[in-house]
Design a protein around this motif. Structure first.
Motif, mmCIF file in Angstrom:
data_model
loop_
_atom_site.group_PDB
_atom_site.id
_atom_site.type_symbol
_atom_site.label_atom_id
_atom_site.label_comp_id
_atom_site.label_asym_id
_atom_site.label_seq_id
_atom_site.Cartn_x
_atom_site.Cartn_y
_atom_site.Cartn_z
ATOM 1 N N MET A 12 41.765 -76.125 -73.113
ATOM 2 C CA MET A 12 42.266 -76.058 -73.978
ATOM 3 C C MET A 12 41.937 -77.581 -75.066
ATOM 4 S SD MET A 12 46.545 -77.114 -74.273
ATOM 5 C CE MET A 12 47.238 -76.568 -75.543
ATOM 6 N N ILE A 13 41.940 -77.393 -76.360
ATOM 7 C CA ILE A 13 41.327 -78.668 -77.184
ATOM 8 C C ILE A 13 42.584 -79.634 -77.414
ATOM 9 C CG2 ILE A 13 40.472 -79.216 -79.386
ATOM 10 C CD1 ILE A 13 39.158 -76.554 -79.311
ATOM 11 N N ASP A 14 42.324 -80.948 -77.063
ATOM 12 C CA ASP A 14 43.325 -81.844 -77.453
ATOM 13 C C ASP A 14 43.631 -81.992 -78.981
ATOM 14 O OD1 ASP A 14 45.030 -83.919 -77.351
ATOM 15 O OD2 ASP A 14 43.940 -85.265 -76.079
ATOM 16 N N PRO A 15 44.647 -82.010 -79.517
ATOM 17 C CA PRO A 15 44.880 -81.950 -80.913
ATOM 18 C C PRO A 15 44.844 -83.360 -81.243
ATOM 19 C CG PRO A 15 47.025 -81.381 -79.797
ATOM 20 C CD PRO A 15 45.926 -81.357 -78.540
ATOM 21 N N ARG A 16 44.993 -84.319 -80.499
ATOM 22 C CA ARG A 16 45.238 -85.732 -80.908
ATOM 23 C C ARG A 16 43.923 -86.191 -81.478
ATOM 24 N NH1 ARG A 16 48.406 -89.120 -76.343
ATOM 25 N NH2 ARG A 16 49.730 -87.449 -75.706
ATOM 26 N N PRO A 17 43.979 -87.210 -82.353
ATOM 27 C CA PRO A 17 42.716 -87.702 -82.947
ATOM 28 C C PRO A 17 42.059 -88.294 -81.811
ATOM 29 C CG PRO A 17 44.674 -88.492 -84.186
ATOM 30 C CD PRO A 17 45.310 -87.670 -83.060
ATOM 31 N N ARG A 18 40.440 -88.601 -82.189
ATOM 32 C CA ARG A 18 40.005 -89.285 -81.166
ATOM 33 C C ARG A 18 40.075 -90.753 -81.202
ATOM 34 N NH1 ARG A 18 33.619 -89.751 -83.028
ATOM 35 N NH2 ARG A 18 33.972 -90.187 -85.059
ATOM 36 N N VAL A 19 39.943 -91.498 -80.197
ATOM 37 C CA VAL A 19 40.206 -92.938 -80.481
ATOM 38 C C VAL A 19 39.163 -93.629 -79.822
ATOM 39 C CG1 VAL A 19 41.846 -94.866 -79.435
ATOM 40 C CG2 VAL A 19 42.737 -92.739 -79.964
ATOM 41 N N LEU A 20 38.319 -94.569 -80.826
ATOM 42 C CA LEU A 20 37.047 -94.997 -80.410
ATOM 43 C C LEU A 20 37.378 -96.427 -79.878
ATOM 44 C CD1 LEU A 20 35.525 -94.080 -83.819
ATOM 45 C CD2 LEU A 20 35.267 -93.038 -81.534
ATOM 46 N N GLY A 21 36.598 -96.828 -79.131
ATOM 47 C CA GLY A 21 36.518 -98.442 -78.663
ATOM 48 C C GLY A 21 36.485 -98.341 -76.979
ATOM 49 N N ALA A 22 36.782 -99.322 -76.630
ATOM 50 C CA ALA A 22 36.941 -99.805 -75.108
ATOM 51 C C ALA A 22 38.289 -99.064 -74.417
ATOM 52 C CB ALA A 22 36.644 -100.996 -74.521
ATOM 53 N N VAL A 23 38.645 -97.864 -74.705
ATOM 54 C CA VAL A 23 39.854 -96.938 -74.531
ATOM 55 C C VAL A 23 39.559 -96.869 -72.823
ATOM 56 C CG1 VAL A 23 41.211 -95.022 -74.361
ATOM 57 C CG2 VAL A 23 39.612 -95.868 -76.624
ATOM 58 N N VAL A 24 40.490 -97.121 -72.045
ATOM 59 C CA VAL A 24 40.706 -97.142 -70.470
ATOM 60 C C VAL A 24 41.644 -96.167 -70.031
ATOM 61 C CG1 VAL A 24 39.907 -99.554 -70.083
ATOM 62 C CG2 VAL A 24 42.505 -99.048 -70.210
ATOM 63 N N ASP A 25 42.474 -95.292 -70.720
ATOM 64 C CA ASP A 25 43.168 -94.337 -70.225
ATOM 65 C C ASP A 25 43.641 -93.379 -71.511
ATOM 66 O OD1 ASP A 25 45.320 -95.569 -71.594
ATOM 67 O OD2 ASP A 25 46.283 -96.116 -69.999
ATOM 68 N N ASP A 26 44.259 -92.308 -71.036
ATOM 69 C CA ASP A 26 44.756 -91.365 -72.112
ATOM 70 C C ASP A 26 45.968 -91.736 -72.747
ATOM 71 O OD1 ASP A 26 46.330 -91.064 -70.463
ATOM 72 O OD2 ASP A 26 46.288 -88.897 -69.889
ATOM 73 N N GLN A 27 46.457 -93.038 -72.655
ATOM 74 C CA GLN A 27 47.522 -93.590 -73.474
ATOM 75 C C GLN A 27 47.019 -94.468 -74.605
ATOM 76 O OE1 GLN A 27 50.957 -94.202 -71.031
ATOM 77 N NE2 GLN A 27 51.309 -92.061 -70.723
ATOM 78 N N THR A 28 45.798 -94.621 -74.782
ATOM 79 C CA THR A 28 45.097 -95.537 -75.704
ATOM 80 C C THR A 28 45.197 -96.899 -75.228
ATOM 81 O OG1 THR A 28 47.052 -95.953 -77.333
ATOM 82 C CG2 THR A 28 45.883 -93.898 -77.725
ATOM 83 N N ARG A 29 45.456 -97.199 -74.095
ATOM 84 C CA ARG A 29 45.232 -98.829 -73.614
ATOM 85 C C ARG A 29 43.707 -98.929 -73.742
ATOM 86 N NH1 ARG A 29 48.817 -96.309 -70.461
ATOM 87 N NH2 ARG A 29 51.233 -97.276 -70.877
ATOM 88 N N CYS A 30 43.242 -100.323 -73.835
ATOM 89 C CA CYS A 30 42.006 -100.527 -73.970
ATOM 90 C C CYS A 30 41.645 -101.870 -72.883
ATOM 91 C CB CYS A 30 41.545 -100.945 -75.299
ATOM 92 S SG CYS A 30 42.325 -102.343 -76.064
#
Length: 113
Positions: free
Chosen positions: A1-19
């Motif tokens: 399944m394709i994730d419909p969320r926009p990609r988040v760039l940078g030093a992301v460490v988890d799937d909830q956009t923490r960095c």
């Protein structure tokens, strides 16, 4: 399944956009930067990886969907985010300390002639 969320760039460490810079349970917002229209978890991630200086969203663009809730994927307008302390869709709380960085992402003063 394709994730419909926009990609988040940078030093992301988890799937909830923490960095690597901001990783508390309340750090669940990614910001679409006005300069490149790409999502990053924070201003430091953008500075380290974007290759250009950040620009703040103009006051006139408050209805732009520029914030992503990392918990549920809901996109918030800038106006919604600036008034919220939690996601209007999933009710997950946002880090109140993020308000200290508002000026890094959004113009907060009117342009003077």
């Amino acid at each position: 399944m394709i994730d419909p969320r926009p990609r988040v760039l940078g030093a992301v460490v988890d799937d909830q956009t923490r960095c690597i810079h901001y990783g508390t349970p309340l750090d669940i917002i990614a910001i679409r930067f006005a300069c490149c229209r790409e999502f990053y978890p924070c201003h430091l991630c953008h500075a380290e990886t974007a290759g250009h200086p950040a620009e703040q969203w103009p006051i006139a663009d408050r209805e732009e969907h520029a914030l992503l809730c990392g918990v549920c994927g809901h996109l918030l307008t800038i106006a919604e985010y600036l008034e919220a302390d939690r996601c209007p869709a999933c009710r997950s709380a946002f880090n109140p300390g993020c308000k200290l960085h508002t000026h890094l992402y959004f113009r907060v003063d009117a342009i003077k002639p």
